[in-house]
Write an enzyme that holds these catalytic residues in place. Structure first.
Site: not given
Ligand code: NDP
Length: 254
Positions: A63, A89, A141, A154, A156-158
């Site tokens: 992806v 996902n 999340s 992680y 920040a990305s979520k």
């Protein structure tokens, strides 16, 4: 008995293991035809082999690579004539003290966890818009809802996935396409083994530490996430969009 996803066509990224595998198998049990994608074909083939009635097909796709997503979506659109449900996902994790994590790690996580959602959604949305229906289910999340110690990239990305979900929902609502996010707490998947390695703990010890941080005192089974993904992919949730739903053993209450 009517199955809840009878006649639906679904795509699940990161469907080779963990939460993605549980969602793909739950979709197949509810009658959907499903394609699972990830970078490791062997894992995907295991998911397909576990599915009832050959309802799950496996296709390799990264992806974080636009041309890989384009090839995959061409293949899936030819195979199925479009999809009704996209489950974004696929995701990667990183852990460590803020001062110790290189900026490049943020870019790496953003490319997969956020831009990956954009690439895959954009590849399938034209068909959904043409048909005037579709469901996009983003796996974010609880790290996308509140602070989490030692997981800044992680987290920040979520948070990015949650923001993206709301903006996509707003723009797509009038066209009949829904977009919602599931925000799991700690789920018993191979991602937790990687987390244990990153923090120098044994896998079982980390699982027990994480369980103690939840009001229910346990971590989740991937099937508990899949149950909500079935609802969000089905017509039962047709009036719901832009929502971020935590399944977190009580870590997030609202
Ligand atoms: P796993 O690590 O067990 O599985 C992740 C899946 O994503 C694998 O199939 C992996 O396959 C795939 N993937 C990773 N990178 C890419 C990529 N570049 N392109 C395509 N596929 C990719 O994780 P989980 O099942 O635990 O996590 C699934 C989702 O749920 C993730 O978005 C994660 O952030 C989220 N989540 C997980 C929680 C947990 O406690 N486990 C908690 C909250 C959210 P491959 O490496 O072969 O490409």
């Amino acid at each position: 008995m009517t199955l809840r996803l009878e006649g639906k066509r679904a795509l699940v990224t990161g469907g080779g293991r963990g939460i993605g595998r549980a969602i793909a198998l739950a979709y197949a049990r509810e009658g959907a035809r499903c394609v699972v994608t990830s970078r490791r074909l062997e894992d995907l083939e295991e998911t397909a082999a576990e599915a009832p009635n050959g309802l799950v097909s496996a296709i390799r796709c990264d992806v974080s690579d636009s041309s890989s997503v384009r090839d995959m979506s061409d293949f899936v659109n030819n195979l199925f004539g479009g999809v009704d449900i996209v489950v974004n996902n696929a995701g990667i994790h990183a852990a460590g003290r803020f001062l110790d994590i290189e900026p490049e790690t943020y870019s790496e996580l953003y490319e997969v966890n956020v831009v990956g959602v954009v690439r895959v959604s954009q590849a399938f949305l034209p068909g959904m818009l043409e048909r005037g229906r579709g469901s996009i289910v983003n796996i974010a999340s609880t790290a996308g809802l509140f602070e989490s110690p030692g997981q800044a990239p992680y987290n920040a990305s979520k948070h990015g996935v949650v923001g993206l979900t709301r903006c996509m929902a707003l723009e797509l609502a009038a066209a009949g396409v829904t977009c919602n996010a599931i925000c799991p707490g700690f789920v018993d998947t191979p991602m937790l083994d990687g987390f244990a390695d990153l923090v120098g703990a044994e896998s079982e010890e980390l699982r027990s530490r994480l369980a103690q941080r939840t009001p229910m005192g346990r971590i989740l089974d991937p099937s508990e996430i899949a149950n909500l993904a079935v609802y969000l992919g089905s017509d039962e949730s047709s009036g719901m969009t832009g929502q971020t739903m935590a399944i977190s053993n009580g870590m997030r209450m609202s």
